[in-house]
Write a protein that holds these residues in place. Sequence first.
Motif, PDB file in Angstrom:
ATOM      1  N   PHE A   2     -35.758  52.009  29.500  1.00 35.91           N
ATOM      2  CA  PHE A   2     -34.497  52.050  29.315  1.00 35.91           C
ATOM      3  C   PHE A   2     -34.112  52.738  27.855  1.00 35.91           C
ATOM      4  O   PHE A   2     -34.434  52.501  27.072  1.00 35.91           O
ATOM      5  N   VAL A   3     -33.155  54.137  28.313  1.00 36.08           N
ATOM      6  CA  VAL A   3     -32.959  54.933  27.222  1.00 36.08           C
ATOM      7  C   VAL A   3     -31.501  55.110  27.098  1.00 36.08           C
ATOM      8  O   VAL A   3     -30.791  55.463  28.184  1.00 36.08           O
ATOM      9  N   VAL A   4     -31.139  54.852  25.746  1.00 33.50           N
ATOM     10  CA  VAL A   4     -29.520  55.294  25.734  1.00 33.50           C
ATOM     11  C   VAL A   4     -29.370  56.498  24.919  1.00 33.50           C
ATOM     12  O   VAL A   4     -30.100  56.541  23.579  1.00 33.50           O
ATOM     13  N   CYS A   5     -28.551  57.485  25.201  1.00 32.13           N
ATOM     14  CA  CYS A   5     -28.282  58.596  24.438  1.00 32.13           C
ATOM     15  C   CYS A   5     -26.830  58.619  23.813  1.00 32.13           C
ATOM     16  O   CYS A   5     -25.925  58.501  24.868  1.00 32.13           O
ATOM     17  N   VAL A   6     -26.559  58.288  22.474  1.00 30.39           N
ATOM     18  CA  VAL A   6     -25.282  58.135  21.936  1.00 30.39           C
ATOM     19  C   VAL A   6     -24.660  59.433  21.276  1.00 30.39           C
ATOM     20  O   VAL A   6     -25.564  60.008  20.445  1.00 30.39           O
ATOM     21  N   TYR A   7     -23.893  60.026  21.708  1.00 27.59           N
ATOM     22  CA  TYR A   7     -23.338  61.394  21.260  1.00 27.59           C
ATOM     23  C   TYR A   7     -21.814  61.243  20.454  1.00 27.59           C
ATOM     24  O   TYR A   7     -21.085  60.253  20.827  1.00 27.59           O
ATOM     25  N   VAL A   8     -22.176  61.343  19.104  1.00 28.60           N
ATOM     26  CA  VAL A   8     -21.328  60.989  17.939  1.00 28.60           C
ATOM     27  C   VAL A   8     -20.665  62.217  17.370  1.00 28.60           C
ATOM     28  O   VAL A   8     -21.606  63.230  17.114  1.00 28.60           O
ATOM     29  N   HIS A   9     -19.430  62.557  17.176  1.00 26.97           N
ATOM     30  CA  HIS A   9     -18.814  63.505  16.461  1.00 26.97           C
ATOM     31  C   HIS A   9     -18.382  62.796  15.107  1.00 26.97           C
ATOM     32  O   HIS A   9     -17.381  62.089  15.198  1.00 26.97           O
ATOM     33  N   VAL A  10     -18.964  63.368  14.091  1.00 24.88           N
ATOM     34  CA  VAL A  10     -18.309  62.764  12.604  1.00 24.88           C
ATOM     35  C   VAL A  10     -17.530  63.752  11.929  1.00 24.88           C
ATOM     36  O   VAL A  10     -17.659  64.915  11.907  1.00 24.88           O
ATOM     37  N   GLU A  13     -16.472  65.320   6.152  1.00 23.06           N
ATOM     38  CA  GLU A  13     -16.668  64.673   4.925  1.00 23.06           C
ATOM     39  C   GLU A  13     -17.578  63.316   4.902  1.00 23.06           C
ATOM     40  O   GLU A  13     -17.948  62.949   3.930  1.00 23.06           O
ATOM     41  N   HIS A  14     -17.836  62.848   5.904  1.00 23.69           N
ATOM     42  CA  HIS A  14     -18.657  61.621   6.305  1.00 23.69           C
ATOM     43  C   HIS A  14     -20.030  62.105   6.915  1.00 23.69           C
ATOM     44  O   HIS A  14     -20.612  61.071   7.095  1.00 23.69           O
ATOM     45  N   VAL A  15     -20.487  63.127   6.789  1.00 22.71           N
ATOM     46  CA  VAL A  15     -21.869  63.566   7.595  1.00 22.71           C
ATOM     47  C   VAL A  15     -22.927  62.856   6.843  1.00 22.71           C
ATOM     48  O   VAL A  15     -23.712  62.263   7.486  1.00 22.71           O
ATOM     49  N   GLY A  16     -23.044  63.176   5.470  1.00 18.92           N
ATOM     50  CA  GLY A  16     -23.962  62.350   4.553  1.00 18.92           C
ATOM     51  C   GLY A  16     -24.121  60.672   4.779  1.00 18.92           C
ATOM     52  O   GLY A  16     -25.101  60.493   5.027  1.00 18.92           O
ATOM     53  N   ASP A  17     -22.966  60.201   4.652  1.00 18.57           N
ATOM     54  CA  ASP A  17     -22.853  58.805   5.167  1.00 18.57           C
ATOM     55  C   ASP A  17     -23.242  58.266   6.387  1.00 18.57           C
ATOM     56  O   ASP A  17     -23.832  57.676   6.347  1.00 18.57           O
ATOM     57  N   THR A  68     -27.890  42.434  16.816  1.00 16.28           N
ATOM     58  CA  THR A  68     -28.533  42.317  15.459  1.00 16.28           C
ATOM     59  C   THR A  68     -27.310  42.708  14.372  1.00 16.28           C
ATOM     60  O   THR A  68     -26.406  43.209  14.614  1.00 16.28           O
ATOM     61  N   ALA A  69     -27.649  42.077  13.270  1.00 12.25           N
ATOM     62  CA  ALA A  69     -26.959  42.242  12.124  1.00 12.25           C
ATOM     63  C   ALA A  69     -26.831  43.830  11.634  1.00 12.25           C
ATOM     64  O   ALA A  69     -25.707  44.267  11.349  1.00 12.25           O
ATOM     65  N   HIS A  70     -27.988  44.371  11.756  1.00 16.38           N
ATOM     66  CA  HIS A  70     -28.105  45.765  11.422  1.00 16.38           C
ATOM     67  C   HIS A  70     -27.343  46.556  12.079  1.00 16.38           C
ATOM     68  O   HIS A  70     -26.397  47.643  11.627  1.00 16.38           O
ATOM     69  N   TYR A  71     -27.128  46.268  13.638  1.00 16.91           N
ATOM     70  CA  TYR A  71     -26.442  47.175  14.312  1.00 16.91           C
ATOM     71  C   TYR A  71     -24.968  47.020  14.077  1.00 16.91           C
ATOM     72  O   TYR A  71     -23.961  47.793  13.990  1.00 16.91           O
ATOM     73  N   GLU A  72     -24.473  45.789  13.801  1.00 12.25           N
ATOM     74  CA  GLU A  72     -23.111  45.428  13.471  1.00 12.25           C
ATOM     75  C   GLU A  72     -22.563  45.989  12.140  1.00 12.25           C
ATOM     76  O   GLU A  72     -21.660  46.735  11.995  1.00 12.25           O
ATOM     77  N   ALA A  77     -19.491  50.317   9.727  1.00  8.65           N
ATOM     78  CA  ALA A  77     -19.579  51.036   8.591  1.00  8.65           C
ATOM     79  C   ALA A  77     -18.976  52.417   9.147  1.00  8.65           C
ATOM     80  O   ALA A  77     -18.448  53.281   8.615  1.00  8.65           O
ATOM     81  N   VAL A  78     -19.635  53.011  10.154  1.00  8.35           N
ATOM     82  CA  VAL A  78     -19.776  54.353  10.818  1.00  8.35           C
ATOM     83  C   VAL A  78     -18.446  54.590  11.582  1.00  8.35           C
ATOM     84  O   VAL A  78     -17.816  55.599  11.903  1.00  8.35           O
ATOM     85  N   GLU A  79     -17.788  53.448  12.206  1.00  7.58           N
ATOM     86  CA  GLU A  79     -16.705  53.635  13.042  1.00  7.58           C
ATOM     87  C   GLU A  79     -15.494  54.508  12.562  1.00  7.58           C
ATOM     88  O   GLU A  79     -14.861  55.474  13.251  1.00  7.58           O
TER      89      GLU A  79
END
Length: 95
Positions: A2-10, A13-17, A68-72, A77-79
């Motif tokens: 099962f594969v999930v591809c998540v597309y994110v546009h950041v 100013e937060h690219v490094g973070d 998981t705690a790491h996902y949460e 953080a990134v939202e």
Amino acid sequence: MFVVCVYVHVLSEHVGDFRAASLKNAAASVKEPLCESFEVLQQNDDPTRFVLVETYTDESGFAAHKETAHYEAWRSAVEPWMSEPRRGIKHTRVE
């Protein structure tokens, strides 16, 4: 598989973070028993765009990952760093 591809546009100013948080999440994710791989890809011609490619033994592995705690921690953080909502597309490996 099962594969999930998540597309994110950041936001620029937060690219490094975002990159650091995603690499930390990926490192923790591959330690999950049903996670086969977790790749963080950054687009060459637009460094504000990322694709997360997550591979699990089955869909239950992906569901467990989201508990998981790491996902949460990653999600929380990134939202606010995203310029638009992330988009996840689910796939089944054919080979």
